[in-house]
Design a protein around this motif. Structure first.
Motif, short mmCIF file in Angstrom:
data_model
loop_
_atom_site.label_atom_id
_atom_site.label_comp_id
_atom_site.label_asym_id
_atom_site.label_seq_id
_atom_site.Cartn_x
_atom_site.Cartn_y
_atom_site.Cartn_z
N TRP A 85 0.81 -1.22 0.00
CA TRP A 85 0.00 0.00 0.00
C TRP A 85 0.84 1.27 0.00
O TRP A 85 0.28 2.37 -0.10
CB TRP A 85 -0.92 0.01 1.23
CG TRP A 85 -2.04 -0.97 1.16
CD1 TRP A 85 -2.05 -2.27 1.59
CD2 TRP A 85 -3.34 -0.72 0.61
NE1 TRP A 85 -3.27 -2.85 1.35
CE2 TRP A 85 -4.08 -1.93 0.75
CE3 TRP A 85 -3.96 0.37 0.02
CZ2 TRP A 85 -5.40 -2.05 0.32
CZ3 TRP A 85 -5.27 0.27 -0.41
CH2 TRP A 85 -5.97 -0.93 -0.27
N LEU A 86 2.14 1.16 0.13
CA LEU A 86 2.97 2.35 0.32
C LEU A 86 2.93 3.33 -0.86
O LEU A 86 2.77 4.54 -0.64
CB LEU A 86 4.41 1.93 0.62
CG LEU A 86 5.36 3.05 1.04
CD1 LEU A 86 4.78 3.86 2.20
CD2 LEU A 86 6.73 2.48 1.41
N PRO A 87 3.07 2.90 -2.12
CA PRO A 87 2.98 3.87 -3.22
C PRO A 87 1.64 4.62 -3.23
O PRO A 87 1.62 5.84 -3.42
CB PRO A 87 3.15 3.01 -4.47
CG PRO A 87 3.93 1.83 -4.02
CD PRO A 87 3.43 1.55 -2.63
N ALA A 88 0.54 3.90 -3.03
CA ALA A 88 -0.77 4.55 -3.01
C ALA A 88 -0.88 5.51 -1.83
O ALA A 88 -1.45 6.60 -1.96
CB ALA A 88 -1.88 3.50 -2.93
N ALA A 89 -0.31 5.13 -0.69
CA ALA A 89 -0.37 6.00 0.49
C ALA A 89 0.43 7.27 0.26
O ALA A 89 -0.03 8.38 0.62
CB ALA A 89 0.16 5.25 1.72
#
Length: 255
Positions: free
Chosen positions: A111-115
């Protein structure tokens, strides 16, 4: 007297730029330490190099725009909370850029890129609202905000295409603004007339839709072929708006 005030104020702004750049560099170093614990050192260094280059570009823009930090007729001696928030957005976009040289994250990092991009998109709404509430709407803040928006809409589709989430033709979204600016500069250099663009919220709305869509696409929530269908629905009006603005700029449409 005004020249003396402007010169002194600009020197203060440049000192504040040094502080901001130092904090951004420390944040990048801390993020690098975290990445070395999750990725191979070689991959973490790749992330650091690309993120550092993008961050350096953003800080160079901030330096360049410092003389435009007007909150009225006089040069303001501080950047203001809204502009600082825009810088935070820029750091998030720079961190996102580093993922272009990494394999697609899995497990706890999926989820890090989206976050990162979602936070930058959310703060895009907050910094503008904050600038109006604090009565600190400056040309510097406005220009930097636009540049960070464009950079994010360039990087996020590149990452989504690299992950196989979007088709290659969606890269037109990231290229649109830079092609528009290049065309405008060409007309200025060749002495062709440049007409004012119509005012209105449509450009901001379409950019907001673009950011929301890209946030979802970078997450595990949306995958092809649904992402491809939605991509066309989001991209067509986005590009159509740039085309409309180009016709206004060249005088083919009345204002």
């Amino acid at each position: 007297m005004n020249d003396v005030y402007a010169g002194t104020t600009l020197r203060r702004l440049r000192l504040r730029w040094v502080v901001v750049a130092s904090i951004a560099a420390v944040a990048t170093a801390l993020a690098y330490d975290l990445f070395t614990a999750r990725f191979a050192t070689t991959l973490a260094r790749r992330w650091l190099v690309l993120s550092g280059l993008v961050l350096a570009y953003e800080l160079a823009l901030l330096w360049r725009f410092l003389p435009r930090n007007h909150d009225g007729e006089r040069l303001a001696p501080s950047l203001g909370p809204a502009t600082l928030l825009t810088v935070v957005r820029g750091v998030g976009v720079a961190f996102l850029a580093g993922f272009l040289l990494l394999p697609q994250p899995t497990e706890s990092l999926v989820w890090l890129p989206a976050a990162l991009y979602g936070l930058a998109a959310l703060l895009d709404y907050v910094d503008g609202t904050l600038a109006r509430l604090t009565d600190r709407v400056t040309e510097l803040g406005t220009r930097l905000d636009v540049e960070i928006d464009a950079l994010g809409i360039l990087i996020a589709p590149l990452l989504a295409v690299a992950y196989g989430q979007l088709p290659v033709w969606y890269l037109l979204a990231g290229a649109a603004r830079y092609l528009f600016v290049a065309g405008k500069r060409h007309r200025r250099r060749t002495g062709k007339p440049i007409h004012d663009l119509p005012s209105g919220p449509i450009s901001r709305i379409l950019a907001g839709v673009q950011m929301a869509f890209l946030t979802v696409v970078l997450s595990p929530l949306l995958t092809p072929p649904e992402a491809t269908v939605l991509a066309a629905a989001v991209l067509i009006p986005f590009l159509a708006n740039f085309l409309r603005d180009w016709w206004h700029l060249t005088g083919r449409l009345p204002r």
